[in-house]
Write an enzyme that holds these catalytic residues in place. Structure first.
Site, PDB file in Angstrom:
ATOM      1  N   HIS A 187      16.806  -4.326  -9.008  1.00  0.00           N
ATOM      2  CA  HIS A 187      15.564  -4.936  -8.532  1.00  0.00           C
ATOM      3  C   HIS A 187      15.774  -6.380  -8.097  1.00  0.00           C
ATOM      4  O   HIS A 187      14.883  -7.006  -7.560  1.00  0.00           O
ATOM      5  CB  HIS A 187      14.490  -4.854  -9.613  1.00  0.00           C
ATOM      6  CG  HIS A 187      14.251  -3.446 -10.060  1.00  0.00           C
ATOM      7  ND1 HIS A 187      14.977  -2.852 -11.073  1.00  0.00           N
ATOM      8  CD2 HIS A 187      13.417  -2.488  -9.595  1.00  0.00           C
ATOM      9  CE1 HIS A 187      14.576  -1.600 -11.215  1.00  0.00           C
ATOM     10  NE2 HIS A 187      13.637  -1.352 -10.337  1.00  0.00           N
ATOM     11  N   CYS A 191       0.844  -1.187   0.000  1.00  0.00           N
ATOM     12  CA  CYS A 191       0.000   0.000   0.000  1.00  0.00           C
ATOM     13  C   CYS A 191       0.880   1.238   0.000  1.00  0.00           C
ATOM     14  O   CYS A 191       2.024   1.194   0.431  1.00  0.00           O
ATOM     15  CB  CYS A 191      -0.857   0.038   1.262  1.00  0.00           C
ATOM     16  SG  CYS A 191      -1.901  -1.399   1.407  1.00  0.00           S
ATOM     17  N   ASP A 197      15.065  13.752 -10.234  1.00  0.00           N
ATOM     18  CA  ASP A 197      14.486  12.467 -10.643  1.00  0.00           C
ATOM     19  C   ASP A 197      13.093  12.646 -11.226  1.00  0.00           C
ATOM     20  O   ASP A 197      12.251  13.315 -10.627  1.00  0.00           O
ATOM     21  CB  ASP A 197      14.355  11.538  -9.423  1.00  0.00           C
ATOM     22  CG  ASP A 197      15.705  11.082  -8.889  1.00  0.00           C
ATOM     23  OD1 ASP A 197      16.617  10.875  -9.699  1.00  0.00           O
ATOM     24  OD2 ASP A 197      15.832  10.928  -7.655  1.00  0.00           O
TER      25      ASP A 197
HETATM   26  N1  GLN Z   1      17.086   9.102  -6.208  1.00  0.00           N
HETATM   27  C1  GLN Z   1      16.119   8.074  -5.992  1.00  0.00           C
HETATM   28  C2  GLN Z   1      16.801   6.882  -5.354  1.00  0.00           C
HETATM   29  O1  GLN Z   1      17.942   6.682  -5.632  1.00  0.00           O
HETATM   30  C3  GLN Z   1      15.449   7.646  -7.278  1.00  0.00           C
HETATM   31  C4  GLN Z   1      14.407   6.605  -7.057  1.00  0.00           C
HETATM   32  C5  GLN Z   1      13.574   6.249  -8.271  1.00  0.00           C
HETATM   33  O2  GLN Z   1      13.935   6.474  -9.378  1.00  0.00           O
HETATM   34  N2  GLN Z   1      12.434   5.658  -8.081  1.00  0.00           N
HETATM   35  O3  GLN Z   1      16.202   6.138  -4.607  1.00  0.00           O
END
Ligand code: GLN
Ligand code: ZN
Length: 762
Positions: A698, A520, A603
């Site tokens: 990931h 969530c 970002d």
């Molecule tokens: N600067 C963020 C990190 O390194 C970028 C995260 C993302 O792109 N979701 O966690």
């Protein structure tokens, strides 16, 4: 009498009860019976809550242990071969295995792919089909849950995902045509509808949300075939539900389908009401979605009532009232958010309040006197938002109005900036860097929790963060990273961290919405004009820079991403709110520059997911999205290097917009697709610098030198060496230090080798 209905209710529970029950079951700490018991009591509680809030008809089969698309896949037995034995042996565990993959006892099965449900932050599992896909009805979930609701004395309307949208949301593993499977799928739907009819269901809600997308002639033919076939059998009455947008050029088709009722979204597309009424015909029911199922604000009841009255005049008793879409996308109950400022609290409507609003609208449409009093009260509350000094800060509007075109461009074009930046930064060829975050270990999260609950003093928390940051900086120096980051240890979440420091944002205690499965999110609520009372990141960036002679990269979340991952105010266009955020970030960027930070990353991982559902709306969105980024990024001198980061695939559609952002460097996700993604950049001749991720963060797997080197070589073959950066796919916050240490050390080595081989070639 005007009936109040609902299309779907959040299933995770007001206190994430389902999440906790699921995770405890997955850990083996509770039994299947316990999980099923929690699920049953949540369903019953939610039905009762909906009835008490004023719903005449409640949805059933909107509950899911994980995802409604996965439910549909297993219901029609579309279970991939690799999972079949597991599923047959134990359907509940098989179901979770499909969602989460299995890795034990030498079995290693990858989960179904997950992707975003239309333009929401909910993720569904993509069914895997193939050309010979057989279907059959499996289990009786829709029937059982209908009976369960009826036992409670409720009038329930089972919800099904319609056959055409089901196929369009699936993928075929062999690249065959999904819609070719329709003939085989329809008998299963027909059988299910007959069973629901026999169980006593008067109506079924059949969702075809793909009807708000661009659909071609083949799609239209599929809907026509599906509903002609289903209408012919034994069945309850069918309410065809569409949501998230206008029917537009699909309206004529929809109106011609032999269904008994239609639901349309009048929040996203109020303008379609007249056309829908004109097309509806003499006998169909119309369910009008007049309360926003996608946002958390109280409805402008006067506006909604106008729509309801207009529809009522034309079709009288054939009118149903409903939220615009399932309430899955909002939290359960705003009344528990007592810690919010009273004024703001009064403006919020979560699932429960939305049903109460619908009740009120229905009663008012009927001319009930009590409704008028309640309506007056609601109107008064609603109006406070129009005039509140918390919402409207004239200084913000004034500043935004004074932004001229020059603020949207850097001083010089990229080639000049490049020279200035090289002179300042003195970086080697193929500079190495990371995306920002380093492992958010148990200790980091615990220290934050103890600080927030008052158990750790501010001074001690600061000292802790300083030590973590220093350790991170030293580590990067030791392994030889060129552009360092401070590690983001002070941040809980990349949007929340900024929202907490900006005016115009609020945070709930229990405003959870399901993102996927048991996950969530608690999106911030942007309720007012956004402004930055004080610098937000300068302190930690400056501190980190003071520890090292290497360039330290400042780290900000971009305006579009902040917008995309929040509940956004609905009293002005999203583009305006986005520009306000951008302006606040522009100040931050300039403050970082003034503090001696020479590289700043903004970002934008959510830029692509903000794309509207219809292609014809893309250009407008991309215009303001790109402009917002440029507004945030352009206020610095040539020698200050601006980075951006986007961690997803599929750049083909938006590459021009990405280039128009004019960041000096962009880092993107490429390792999972083995650099295929770079194609878009190559074809387009992307002019600035690119860091294609060489390491998939990931996965806990640490890639070997050879793998990274190969990816780098691939990239170097299609990009100029001067364009190329070396970095992971995304931030490292979810990883452990051991993996990160190993992977980054290898990454630096891969860059080093590549530099050497380029030097030999030259
Ligand atoms: N600067 C963020 C990190 O390194 C970028 C995260 C993302 O792109 N979701 O966690
Ligand atoms: Zn990322």
């Amino acid at each position: 009498m005007t009936t109040v209905t609902n299309l779907g209710f959040p299933r995770i529970g007001p206190r994430r009860e389902l999440k906790h029950a699921l995770e405890s079951y997955w850990r083996g700490e509770s039994s299947a019976e316990q999980l099923q018991q929690t699920a049953r009591s949540l369903r019953q509680r939610h039905w009762k809550l909906q009835r008490d809030a004023g719903a005449d008809v409640v949805p059933s089969n909107d509950f899911s242990y994980y995802d409604q698309v996965l439910d549909t896949a297993v219901l029609v037995d579309a279970i991939p071969e690799r999972y079949r034995a597991l599923y047959d042996a134990n359907p509940l565990d098989g179901y979770f295995a499909l969602a989460r993959g299995v890795q034990r006892d030498g079995i290693d099965l990858h989960a179904l792919e997950m992707t975003k449900w239309f333009d929401t932050n909910y993720h569904y599992l993509v069914p895997e089909l193939h050309a010979d896909q057989p279907f059959r009805l499996r289990g009786d979930k829709p029937v059982a849950e209908y009976l369960e609701a009826r036992e409670q004395g409720l009038q329930a309307r089972p919800v099904l995902l319609g056959p055409v949208s089901f196929l369009l949301l699936s993928k075929t593993v062999d690249g065959s045509d999904r819609l070719a499977l329709l003939d085989r799928l329809l008998p299963v739907y027909a059988e299910l509808l007959a069973k629901l009819k026999q169980a006593g269901a008067e109506w079924v809600q059949i969702d075809e949300p793909c009807l708000v997308l661009d659909q071609d002639g083949d799609d239209h033919a599929a809907y026509r075939k599906a509903y002609t076939t289903l209408a012919a059998g034994e069945r309850p009455k069918l309410l065809l539900a569409t949501y998230f947008g206008a029917l537009g050029d699909n309206l004529a088709l929809v109106a011609s389908l032999p269904v008994d009722g239609l639901h349309v979204d009048l929040v996203r597309a109020p303008g379609q009401l007249d056309a829908v009424l004109d097309a509806l015909g003499e006998s169909k029911l119309l369910s009008v979605g007049v309360v926003d199922g996608r946002n958390v604000w109280r409805t402008d009841l006067d506006q909604a009532l106008k729509l309801v009255r207009r529809a009522h005049e034309r079709i009288g008793k054939r009118l149903l009232l409903a939220p615009s879409c399932s309430l899955l996308h909002v939290p359960v109950d705003a009344s528990v958010e007592t810690a919010l400022p009273a004024e703001l609290h009064a403006w919020l409507a979560f699932a429960r309040q939305k049903l109460e609003e619908l009740r009120l609208l229905a009663d008012a449409a009927k001319g009930l006197v009590h409704a008028y009093d309640a309506l007056d009260a609601a109107r008064a509350t609603f109006d406070t938002r129009r005039h509140s000094a918390q919402v409207h800060r004239p200084a913000v509007a004034t500043r935004l109005a004074s932004v001229d075109a020059r603020a949207l461009s850097r001083q010089s074009a990229y080639p000049q900036r490049r020279t200035a930046q090289q002179r300042r930064l003195g970086l080697p060829l193929l500079p190495t860097t990371t995306i920002g975050s380093f492992p958010q270990t148990h200790e980091v999260r615990e220290a934050r929790a103890r600080f927030k609950s008052g158990k750790l003093s501010e001074a001690d928390y600061d000292a802790f963060l300083a030590a973590e940051t220093e350790r991170c900086v030293r580590f990067q120096e030791d392994i030889g990273i060129d552009v360092l980051v401070h590690g983001e240890f002070e941040r809980n979440d990349m949007v929340e961290y900024f929202g907490e420091q900006l005016d115009g944002f609020a945070f709930t205690k229990l405003g959870w919405v399901q993102s996927y499965g048991s996950r969530c999110v608690k999106p911030p609520i942007i309720f007012g004009d956004v402004q930055r009372p004080a610098p937000m990141t300068v302190r930690w960036s400056r501190y980190a820079q003071s520890l090292t002679d290497r360039p330290m990269k400042g780290m900000l979340t971009g305006p579009v991403t902040v917008l995309q991952w929040s509940f956004v105010r609905d009293d002005q266009p999203r583009s305006v709110t986005c520009r306000q955020i951008a302006l606040a970030l522009r100040d931050e960027v300039q403050d970082l520059e003034a503090a001696g930070i020479g590289v700043i990353q903004i970002d934008e991982p959510a830029l692509r997911e903000g794309l509207p559902l219809r292609r014809s709306d893309w250009a407008e969105y991309l215009d303001w999205a790109v402009e917002s980024f440029r507004l945030a990024a352009s206020g610095v001198a040539d020698q200050t290097q601006i980075h951006t980061h986007m961690c997803y695939s599929e750049f083909n559609d938006i590459i021009e917009a990405v280039a128009a952002m004019d960041a000096d460097v962009i880092s993107i996700e490429t390792s999972r697709s083995r650099m295929e993604l770079l194609d878009a950049f190559v074809r387009f001749h992307y002019p600035n610098e690119i860091g294609p991720g060489v390491y998939d963060i990931h996965s806990p797997r640490v890639p070997e030198l050879g793998e990274m080197a190969e990816l780098l070589e691939k990239a170097a073959r299609v990009l100029k060496p001067e364009q190329l950066w070396v970095n992971p796919d995304c931030g490292l916050k979810t990883r452990g230090w051991a993996e990160v240490r190993a992977a980054l050390t290898t990454m630096v080595e891969a860059a080093q080798r590549m530099r050497e081989s380029l030097a030999v070639e030259a």
